[in-house]
Scaffold this motif. Structure first.
Motif, short mmCIF file in Angstrom:
data_model
loop_
_atom_site.label_atom_id
_atom_site.label_comp_id
_atom_site.label_asym_id
_atom_site.label_seq_id
_atom_site.Cartn_x
_atom_site.Cartn_y
_atom_site.Cartn_z
N LEU A 15 36.44 -34.54 -25.09
CA LEU A 15 35.08 -34.26 -24.63
C LEU A 15 34.81 -34.89 -23.27
N GLY A 16 35.56 -35.93 -22.91
CA GLY A 16 35.42 -36.55 -21.59
C GLY A 16 36.07 -35.73 -20.49
N ALA A 17 37.01 -34.88 -20.84
CA ALA A 17 37.69 -34.04 -19.85
C ALA A 17 37.88 -32.64 -20.43
N PRO A 18 36.77 -31.90 -20.66
CA PRO A 18 36.90 -30.60 -21.34
C PRO A 18 37.65 -29.54 -20.54
N VAL A 19 37.59 -29.58 -19.22
CA VAL A 19 38.31 -28.58 -18.43
C VAL A 19 39.82 -28.79 -18.58
N VAL A 20 40.24 -30.04 -18.50
CA VAL A 20 41.67 -30.36 -18.67
C VAL A 20 42.14 -29.92 -20.06
N TYR B 263 24.28 -18.89 -20.44
CA TYR B 263 24.53 -20.09 -19.65
C TYR B 263 25.74 -19.87 -18.74
N ALA B 264 26.75 -19.16 -19.25
CA ALA B 264 27.94 -18.89 -18.46
C ALA B 264 27.64 -17.94 -17.31
N ASN B 265 26.69 -17.02 -17.50
CA ASN B 265 26.31 -16.13 -16.40
C ASN B 265 25.61 -16.91 -15.30
N ALA B 266 24.84 -17.92 -15.65
CA ALA B 266 24.16 -18.74 -14.65
C ALA B 266 25.14 -19.68 -13.97
N GLU B 267 26.08 -20.22 -14.74
CA GLU B 267 27.08 -21.15 -14.22
C GLU B 267 28.44 -20.81 -14.84
N PRO B 268 29.25 -19.98 -14.16
CA PRO B 268 30.52 -19.51 -14.73
C PRO B 268 31.49 -20.63 -15.11
N ALA B 269 31.37 -21.80 -14.50
CA ALA B 269 32.29 -22.90 -14.81
C ALA B 269 32.16 -23.37 -16.24
N VAL B 270 31.05 -23.01 -16.92
CA VAL B 270 30.87 -23.44 -18.30
C VAL B 270 31.96 -22.84 -19.20
N LEU B 271 32.47 -21.67 -18.86
CA LEU B 271 33.53 -21.06 -19.66
C LEU B 271 34.82 -21.87 -19.56
N LEU B 272 35.03 -22.54 -18.42
CA LEU B 272 36.22 -23.37 -18.28
C LEU B 272 36.15 -24.59 -19.22
N LYS B 273 34.94 -25.01 -19.54
CA LYS B 273 34.76 -26.18 -20.41
C LYS B 273 34.68 -25.81 -21.88
#
Length: 180
Positions: A22-27, A136-146
């Motif tokens: 949870l501290g590094a969700p993208v990784v 939320y992903a449409n507003a900020e696409p980076a959320v899908l990476l997390k």
């Protein structure tokens, strides 16, 4: 070391890894994608090899096509892990939505039983969760990476908590007597 201590340590380890994830969700999301890519490559290779041993032309062709698709997806996930992560996250959203719709339909088949409302509420919540994440992903696409990392971290936390409770249950459970 007793069994309950092993379960306790495993649970605490799962909780620790869950917090780390949870501290590094993208990784963590990219790691999930890479592992998925490797597993797809292995499965695809086995499917292609198995395709040559299948009886019947139709089965052989289908097996070879499925193997080729899995090989392509595995290679694609490994070659472009960020795009693969977005693809997997989108698939998760679709599964949330489809699962919610399926549970709502199922709930109406249970109408008049004690299972109607819990099943209906579960389906509605899945659809709302998918819609919330998608908006939320449409507003900020980076959320899908997390997304995958967050889901993995939450699952590891819940798994760890469950294992800790199981450890204490095992500790307090009466010992079985061995009969010879």
């Amino acid at each position: 070391m007793s069994d309950w201590v092993k379960w306790l340590l495993l649970g605490l380890l799962s909780i620790a890894f869950g917090i780390f994830v949870l501290g590094a969700p993208v990784v963590a999301s990219v790691a999930v994608t890479v592992v998925t890519g490797v597993l797809l490559l292995i499965s695809g290779a086995l499917q292609v090899v198995g395709g040559f041993t299948v009886e019947g032309a139709g089965n052989k062709i289908l097996s070879l096509i499925m193997g080729a698709v899995m090989l392509f997806l595995g290679w694609s996930f490994l070659d472009h892990p960020l795009q693969g992560t977005l693809t997997l996250a989108t698939v998760v959203l679709i599964l949330f939505m489809a699962g919610g719709i399926a549970r709502i339909i199922l709930s109406f088949q249970m109408k008049g039983t004690q299972f109607f409302w819990p099943t209906l509420i579960s389906g509605v919540l899945s659809i709302l969760l998918a819609g919330y994440i998608w908006s939320y992903a449409n507003a900020e696409p980076a959320v899908l990476l997390k997304l995958l990392g967050i889901l993995l971290g939450v699952e590891m936390l819940f798994n760890g908590i469950g294992l800790v409770f199981m450890a204490f249950f095992v500790k307090s459970a009466p010992k079985e007597t061995k009969e010879a």
